[in-house]
Design an enzyme around this catalytic site. Structure first.
Site, short mmCIF file in Angstrom:
data_model
loop_
_atom_site.label_atom_id
_atom_site.label_comp_id
_atom_site.label_asym_id
_atom_site.label_seq_id
_atom_site.Cartn_x
_atom_site.Cartn_y
_atom_site.Cartn_z
N PHE A 272 47.83 38.34 35.41
CA PHE A 272 46.86 37.25 35.48
C PHE A 272 47.63 35.93 35.37
O PHE A 272 48.27 35.65 34.37
CB PHE A 272 45.81 37.35 34.37
CG PHE A 272 44.69 36.38 34.59
CD1 PHE A 272 43.66 36.68 35.48
CD2 PHE A 272 44.68 35.15 33.95
CE1 PHE A 272 42.65 35.77 35.72
CE2 PHE A 272 43.66 34.23 34.18
CZ PHE A 272 42.65 34.55 35.07
N GLU B 264 43.30 29.04 50.11
CA GLU B 264 42.85 29.71 48.88
C GLU B 264 44.02 29.76 47.89
O GLU B 264 45.18 29.68 48.27
CB GLU B 264 42.37 31.11 49.29
CG GLU B 264 41.73 32.01 48.28
CD GLU B 264 40.64 31.46 47.39
OE1 GLU B 264 40.92 30.47 46.69
OE2 GLU B 264 39.56 32.06 47.33
N ASP B 265 43.69 29.87 46.61
CA ASP B 265 44.75 29.97 45.60
C ASP B 265 45.33 31.38 45.54
O ASP B 265 46.55 31.58 45.55
CB ASP B 265 44.26 29.52 44.22
CG ASP B 265 42.97 30.22 43.77
OD1 ASP B 265 42.41 31.03 44.54
OD2 ASP B 265 42.52 29.95 42.64
N ASP C 118 43.08 38.54 45.48
CA ASP C 118 43.29 39.61 44.49
C ASP C 118 42.74 40.91 45.10
O ASP C 118 43.43 41.58 45.87
CB ASP C 118 42.59 39.19 43.20
CG ASP C 118 42.78 40.15 42.03
OD1 ASP C 118 43.63 41.04 42.13
OD2 ASP C 118 42.07 40.02 41.02
N ARG D 74 44.66 24.39 34.57
CA ARG D 74 44.79 24.04 36.00
C ARG D 74 45.89 22.99 36.22
O ARG D 74 46.46 22.91 37.29
CB ARG D 74 43.46 23.49 36.53
CG ARG D 74 42.34 24.51 36.58
CD ARG D 74 41.19 23.97 37.42
NE ARG D 74 39.95 24.69 37.20
CZ ARG D 74 39.60 25.81 37.82
NH1 ARG D 74 40.40 26.36 38.70
NH2 ARG D 74 38.45 26.40 37.57
P1 5GP Z 1 39.26 38.63 44.63
O1 5GP Z 1 37.83 38.48 45.11
O2 5GP Z 1 40.27 38.63 45.75
O3 5GP Z 1 39.42 39.81 43.72
O4 5GP Z 1 39.55 37.42 43.67
C1 5GP Z 1 39.70 36.14 44.11
C2 5GP Z 1 39.42 35.15 43.00
O5 5GP Z 1 39.59 35.71 41.69
C3 5GP Z 1 40.39 34.01 43.10
O6 5GP Z 1 39.94 33.01 43.98
C4 5GP Z 1 40.48 33.56 41.66
O7 5GP Z 1 39.42 32.66 41.38
C5 5GP Z 1 40.28 34.81 40.84
N1 5GP Z 1 41.55 35.41 40.42
C6 5GP Z 1 42.07 36.60 40.82
N2 5GP Z 1 43.25 36.84 40.23
C7 5GP Z 1 43.49 35.77 39.44
C8 5GP Z 1 44.58 35.41 38.58
O8 5GP Z 1 45.59 36.11 38.39
N3 5GP Z 1 44.48 34.22 37.94
C9 5GP Z 1 43.40 33.39 38.08
N4 5GP Z 1 43.41 32.24 37.40
N5 5GP Z 1 42.36 33.68 38.90
C10 5GP Z 1 42.41 34.87 39.57
#
Ligand code: 5GP
Length: 177
Positions: free
Chosen positions: A152, A99-100, A103, A165
């Site tokens: 972010f 995963e990238d 959050d 990207r």
């Molecule tokens: P979560 O469900 O853990 O809150 O969020 C996961 C997804 O939110 C990540 O896979 C990504 O797509 C998006 N996301 C959360 N924080 C960031 C951020 O700082 N930058 C970007 N580009 N995407 C984020």
């Protein structure tokens, strides 16, 4: 007109490469003698995953899954849907989710639930980034690149409204952007 914008560097290309190599070595060590399925979570993880894959010195298979969180722009709503499922049987396999960013943890919780139903032998999480201060659901990231502050971030696969990207580093949009 599209402006040329160079977001500030938050994590450099060199630091990402060094950490990715370390993670690849750790995975290689942990699964020595076994095959692993590297599961790339589209779209954001595609660059990290392609670099990490080349640092894993094991027999590997590559799979993709596509998830989408709807309802919000820069925040996960927790309403996650699977847009594309894996194409092979994961039962009895060593699966490493790549995963990238984790959050709030809501997306990963959804994904872990989905994949557990496929009965893998082992299920591990590799994430380039983790915003630990935003955790809503605690997630164990077995292989973590960097813990980051509540910013972010974009680049190295991560987007803002579909853009950035292609940046070779992790950046933040500065006030002027
Ligand atoms: P979560 O469900 O853990 O809150 O969020 C996961 C997804 O939110 C990540 O896979 C990504 O797509 C998006 N996301 C959360 N924080 C960031 C951020 O700082 N930058 C970007 N580009 N995407 C984020």
């Amino acid at each position: 007109m599209i402006n040329e914008i160079n977001p500030d560097v938050y994590i450099s290309t060199e630091d990402i490469a060094a950490r990715t190599k370390e993670i690849g070595n750790a995975i290689t060590k942990e699964f020595r003698g076994e095959e692993v399925v590297v599961l790339c979570v589209l779209k954001g993880a595609f660059i990290f995953c392609s670099d990490l894959l080349r640092e894993i010195n094991l027999p590997t298979k590559l799979e993709f899954i596509s998830l989408s969180s709807y309802g919000a722009n820069t925040e996960s709503s927790g309403n996650v849907i699977m847009e594309m499922d894996v194409t092979s049987n994961l039962e009895g396999k060593n699966v490493i989710i790549v995963e990238d960013i984790v959050d709030t943890g809501l997306t990963m919780k959804f994904l872990l639930g989905l994949l557990e139903q496929k009965k893998p032998k082992t299920l591990k999480v590799a994430s380039l980034l983790h915003k630990t201060s935003r955790t809503q659901v605690p997630i164990t990231v077995d292989y973590l690149g960097f813990e980051i502050e509540d910013k972010f971030v974009i680049g190295y696969g991560l987007d803002y409204a579909g853009r950035y990207r292609e940046l070779p580093y992790i950046g933040v949009l500065n006030a002027g952007n």
